[in-house]
Design an enzyme around this catalytic site. Structure first.
Site, PDB file in Angstrom:
ATOM      1  N   SER A 276       0.825  -1.209   0.000  1.00  9.51           N
ATOM      2  CA  SER A 276       0.000   0.000   0.000  1.00  9.51           C
ATOM      3  C   SER A 276       0.858   1.258   0.000  1.00  9.51           C
ATOM      4  O   SER A 276       1.962   1.268   0.537  1.00  9.51           O
ATOM      5  CB  SER A 276      -0.908   0.038   1.229  1.00  9.51           C
TER       6      SER A 276
ATOM      7  N   LYS B  51      -4.644  -6.684   3.278  1.00  9.03           N
ATOM      8  CA  LYS B  51      -4.595  -5.546   2.354  1.00  9.03           C
ATOM      9  C   LYS B  51      -6.008  -5.165   1.901  1.00  9.03           C
ATOM     10  O   LYS B  51      -6.353  -3.987   1.752  1.00  9.03           O
ATOM     11  CB  LYS B  51      -3.709  -5.887   1.135  1.00  9.03           C
TER      12      LYS B  51
ATOM     13  N   HIS C 145      -7.570  -3.292   4.686  1.00  8.37           N
ATOM     14  CA  HIS C 145      -6.936  -1.962   4.674  1.00  8.37           C
ATOM     15  C   HIS C 145      -7.630  -1.066   3.652  1.00  8.37           C
ATOM     16  O   HIS C 145      -7.990   0.073   3.944  1.00  8.37           O
ATOM     17  CB  HIS C 145      -5.442  -2.109   4.334  1.00  8.37           C
ATOM     18  N   ASN C 146      -7.836  -1.595   2.452  1.00  5.56           N
ATOM     19  CA  ASN C 146      -8.485  -0.786   1.414  1.00  5.56           C
ATOM     20  C   ASN C 146      -9.924  -0.459   1.785  1.00  5.56           C
ATOM     21  O   ASN C 146     -10.415   0.625   1.515  1.00  5.56           O
ATOM     22  CB  ASN C 146      -8.449  -1.515   0.069  1.00  5.56           C
TER      23      ASN C 146
ATOM     24  N   GLU D 231      -9.897   2.272   4.130  1.00  4.94           N
ATOM     25  CA  GLU D 231      -9.600   3.486   3.348  1.00  4.94           C
ATOM     26  C   GLU D 231     -10.897   4.051   2.739  1.00  4.94           C
ATOM     27  O   GLU D 231     -11.118   5.263   2.745  1.00  4.94           O
ATOM     28  CB  GLU D 231      -8.587   3.092   2.267  1.00  4.94           C
TER      29      GLU D 231
HETATM   30  P1  NBP Z   1      -1.451  -2.384 -13.992  1.00  4.42           P
HETATM   31  O1  NBP Z   1      -2.433  -2.948 -13.016  1.00  4.42           O
HETATM   32  O2  NBP Z   1      -1.903  -1.315 -14.887  1.00  4.42           O
HETATM   33  O3  NBP Z   1      -0.843  -3.592 -14.871  1.00  4.42           O
HETATM   34  C1  NBP Z   1       0.034  -3.338 -15.929  1.00  4.42           C
HETATM   35  C2  NBP Z   1       1.112  -4.394 -15.964  1.00  4.42           C
HETATM   36  O4  NBP Z   1       0.541  -5.701 -16.096  1.00  4.42           O
HETATM   37  C3  NBP Z   1       2.028  -4.194 -17.158  1.00  4.42           C
HETATM   38  O5  NBP Z   1       3.332  -4.482 -16.781  1.00  4.42           O
HETATM   39  C4  NBP Z   1       1.477  -5.208 -18.146  1.00  4.42           C
HETATM   40  O6  NBP Z   1       2.409  -5.596 -19.110  1.00  4.42           O
HETATM   41  C5  NBP Z   1       1.181  -6.342 -17.207  1.00  4.42           C
HETATM   42  N1  NBP Z   1       0.353  -7.400 -17.806  1.00  4.42           N
HETATM   43  C6  NBP Z   1      -0.957  -7.397 -18.177  1.00  4.42           C
HETATM   44 BR1  NBP Z   1      -2.050  -5.940 -18.104  1.00  4.42          BR
HETATM   45  N2  NBP Z   1      -1.373  -8.556 -18.663  1.00  4.42           N
HETATM   46  C7  NBP Z   1      -0.310  -9.357 -18.616  1.00  4.42           C
HETATM   47  C8  NBP Z   1      -0.104 -10.702 -18.969  1.00  4.42           C
HETATM   48  N3  NBP Z   1      -1.089 -11.455 -19.453  1.00  4.42           N
HETATM   49  N4  NBP Z   1       1.125 -11.230 -18.814  1.00  4.42           N
HETATM   50  C9  NBP Z   1       2.134 -10.492 -18.312  1.00  4.42           C
HETATM   51  N5  NBP Z   1       1.998  -9.193 -17.931  1.00  4.42           N
HETATM   52  C10 NBP Z   1       0.794  -8.633 -18.085  1.00  4.42           C
HETATM   53  O7  NBP Z   1      -0.134  -1.893 -13.216  1.00  4.42           O
HETATM   54  P2  NBP Z   1       0.014  -1.043 -11.842  1.00  4.42           P
HETATM   55  O8  NBP Z   1      -0.915   0.107 -11.778  1.00  4.42           O
HETATM   56  O9  NBP Z   1       1.477  -0.816 -11.711  1.00  4.42           O
HETATM   57  O10 NBP Z   1      -0.456  -2.078 -10.721  1.00  4.42           O
HETATM   58  C11 NBP Z   1       0.150  -3.332 -10.541  1.00  4.42           C
HETATM   59  C12 NBP Z   1      -0.560  -4.049  -9.404  1.00  4.42           C
HETATM   60  O11 NBP Z   1      -0.392  -3.276  -8.216  1.00  4.42           O
HETATM   61  C13 NBP Z   1      -2.070  -4.198  -9.591  1.00  4.42           C
HETATM   62  O12 NBP Z   1      -2.484  -5.413  -9.029  1.00  4.42           O
HETATM   63  C14 NBP Z   1      -2.639  -3.048  -8.796  1.00  4.42           C
HETATM   64  O13 NBP Z   1      -3.943  -3.271  -8.381  1.00  4.42           O
HETATM   65  C15 NBP Z   1      -1.668  -3.011  -7.634  1.00  4.42           C
HETATM   66  N6  NBP Z   1      -1.581  -1.732  -6.923  1.00  4.42           N
HETATM   67  C16 NBP Z   1      -1.604  -0.575  -7.600  1.00  4.42           C
HETATM   68  C17 NBP Z   1      -1.520   0.638  -6.922  1.00  4.42           C
HETATM   69  C18 NBP Z   1      -1.511   1.936  -7.663  1.00  4.42           C
HETATM   70  O14 NBP Z   1      -1.503   2.983  -6.992  1.00  4.42           O
HETATM   71  N7  NBP Z   1      -1.479   1.929  -8.980  1.00  4.42           N
HETATM   72  C19 NBP Z   1      -1.388   0.633  -5.530  1.00  4.42           C
HETATM   73  C20 NBP Z   1      -1.325  -0.578  -4.865  1.00  4.42           C
HETATM   74  C21 NBP Z   1      -1.421  -1.759  -5.567  1.00  4.42           C
HETATM   75  P3  NBP Z   1       2.448  -4.843 -20.550  1.00  4.42           P
HETATM   76  O15 NBP Z   1       3.295  -3.638 -20.327  1.00  4.42           O
HETATM   77  O16 NBP Z   1       3.059  -5.851 -21.426  1.00  4.42           O
HETATM   78  O17 NBP Z   1       1.038  -4.515 -20.913  1.00  4.42           O
END
Ligand code: NBP
Length: 512
Positions: free
Chosen positions: A133, A187, A190-191, A194
């Site tokens: 988080s 987690k 936690h959300n 939030e």
């Molecule tokens: P995203 O949730 O937007 O995911 C994008 C990533 O997933 C890219 O690297 C993409 O690769 C990869 N991907 C996908 Br889509 N399909 C795939 C597949 N079939 N095989 C391999 N890779 C694949 O990224 P994020 O916002 O960085 O979040 C990542 C995780 O962290 C999520 O579970 C999210 O819920 C969690 N999270 C996010 C936050 C936040 O603030 N954003 C906070 C806390 C937790 P590509 O580049 O090849 O498309």
């Protein structure tokens, strides 16, 4: 731990915002880190931009990535939650050796984590589901980390995870939560908390706007002041900043031109649904999810605003008193939301044999994460002092805090109701408080009704066992054995307080 072999100590696959920042955080501490992304261009771009921040190895293929890692391999998967996580596991599995570790650090739903743990174990792979988080900034500078899974796997990654976590009073915000899906469960809650925190803040803002008649800059100053007291928290701090922001286009407050439709990614809903399954009252979080749903009905609300009438504008309370009342109501409602969330984690811990250390959860939420707050010190202290706490409202600090706030809390609910301002989280929290502190509530009548229409039986205050009255026959009462009819007749068992799935209309008693 394995001796260094010149290979990378850990790997990160998935270099969108969270994975990229987590990888940078790890490598900046000197830990050799292999990085990979499905779309290779994202990896090369990453290395170009951040390659000099630490000992990175950029990997184009999954095979290169696996081969770049020392054993046991430690692989953080930071891809979109859901099917992509399974796809990555399927791709990695044939390339891994017995004892290697896959760590899903995304926002996965905990039942998926339980399933993946079993599937990976069948292939000799240790799987961990860890909650992270703090958003993108937290991932880079120090998140709160909630690792769940095999303790032997945690021992292999503890050093790296604690090194990148936020630190409060010398304590890293990272602790092994429990086995299987425990990390992602915590987690999720936690959300959910939030959601409740944010909804309560929105309701306070609504009251300050529509009952106290203040504009956004004035409310920003109030939140700034509140942030120096008991409410001191990241969310209150950023509320002041959001409310103080001037829109470049209109010259007015930015918040006034933001559309009033809240979106969501589902973790609040998961929390509420899980609480329903456990039979745990979780009014604050659930109302927060419903409120986002109501906000999304923008077109319907527009029509209703000219059709459905509200109260005539009334006299507002004295503004200074009202502002202080709202602060106290916000604090008391927040206490209830946390009490409910922690009660939910306690119930889940019992149901799943996780042995969650709830004081440790409060400790690791003090820094890095979105709900970080001074208030969490009080929760940590409560568990340290009182051990297994059934409900935080019963811990003297919170008992007193809510008792001191309750008159103000009631005044706020009254004035909001009189003036037609919706405050679902404030008012449901007060109702929960009033319901929880009653030795005898009105559920005796509910049981009587259930027995009348479905012969579901009831317990008596003055005798053991279950009883049924022949309501539609001669009106006599008969003993119904040691179990309610639903259990005695073998229907699906639901948590205490929930109805049998197949309540039947009154076709006469069925227990005899
Ligand atoms: P995203 O949730 O937007 O995911 C994008 C990533 O997933 C890219 O690297 C993409 O690769 C990869 N991907 C996908 Br889509 N399909 C795939 C597949 N079939 N095989 C391999 N890779 C694949 O990224 P994020 O916002 O960085 O979040 C990542 C995780 O962290 C999520 O579970 C999210 O819920 C969690 N999270 C996010 C936050 C936040 O603030 N954003 C906070 C806390 C937790 P590509 O580049 O090849 O498309």
């Amino acid at each position: 731990m394995t001796e260094s072999t010149g290979k990378s100590r850990i790997g990160v696959t998935g270099l969108a915002v969270m994975g990229a920042n987590l990888a940078r955080n790890i490598a900046r501490r000197g830990t050799p880190t292999a990085v990979h992304n499905r779309t290779t261009a994202k990896m090369t771009e990453f290395i170009k931009e951040y390659g000099d921040e630490g000992p990175f190895t950029g990997c184009e293929s999954v095979e290169d990535f696996v081969n770049a890692l020392e054993t046991p391999r430690r692989i953080i998967v930071m891809v979109k939650a859901g099917r992509p996580v399974d796809a990555v596991i399927e791709e990695l599995t044939p390339l891994l050796d017995e004892g290697d570790i896959i760590i899903d650090a995304g926002n996965s739903h905990f039942p998926d984590t339980v399933r993946r743990t079993e599937e990976c174990a069948a292939n000799g792979i240790r799987f961990m589901g860890i909650g992270v988080s703090g958003g993108e900034e937290g991932a880079l500078l120090g998140p709160s980390i909630m690792p769940g899974g095999d303790p032997s796997a945690y021992a292999e990654v503890e050093e790296v995870l604690t090194s990148i976590a936020a630190v409060v009073d010398g304590t890293p915000c990272c602790v092994h939560v429990g086995p299987g899906g425990a990390g992602h469960y915590v987690k999720m809650v936690h959300n959910g908390i939030e959601y409740a925190d944010i909804q309560l803040i929105a309701e306070a803002y609504d009251l300050l706007t529509h009952v106290a008649g203040l504009d956004a800059p004035a409310i920003a100053k109030i939140f700034e002041e509140w942030n120096s007291g008991d409410l001191d928290s990241f969310l209150i701090e950023i509320t002041a900043k959001v409310l103080a922001k001037t829109d470049e286009k209109t010259g007015g407050p930015l918040v006034d031109v933001i559309v009033d439709q809240a979106e969501q990614k589902g973790t609040g809903t998961w929390t509420a649904v899980d609480a329903l399954g456990l039979g745990i009252p979780l009014t604050g979080i659930t109302e927060a999810v419903f409120a986002r749903g109501l906000s999304a009905l923008r077109d319907e609300r527009k029509k209703a605003s000219t059709t459905l009438s509200g109260p005539a504008p009334g006299q507002g309370a004295d503004r200074d008193d009202l502002v202080e009342d709202i602060r106290l109501a916000l604090y008391a409602s927040k206490v209830v939301a946390y009490a409910q969330g922690f009660a939910q984690m306690r119930a889940a811990s019992e149901a799943n044999d996780w042995d969650l250390d709830l004081g440790a959860m409060a400790t690791i939420w003090r820094g890095g994460c979105i709900i970080r707050a001074r208030f969490l010190n009080r929760i940590r202290d409560a568990y340290a002092e009182h051990g297994d706490v059934e409900n935080l409202l019963m811990v003297p600090y919170f008992t007193d805090a809510v008792a001191n706030a309750q008159d103000a809390w009631r005044r706020v609910v009254v004035v909001a109701t009189e003036q037609g301002v919706a405050i679902p989280a404030f008012s449901s929290s007060l109702s929960y408080y009033d319901g929880y502190r009653r030795e005898r509530g009105p559920a005796n009548l509910i049981q009587g009704l259930r027995d009348f229409f479905g012969a579901h039986t009831y317990k008596r205050t003055d005798a053991e066992g279950y009883w049924h009255t022949r309501w539609s026959q001669d009106g006599t009462e008969v003993a119904s054995g040691g179990q309610p009819r639903s259990e005695a007749s073998g229907s699906t068992s639901l948590p205490a307080g929930t109805d049998t799935p197949a309540s039947e209309p009154d076709t006469g008693p069925k227990a005899e």
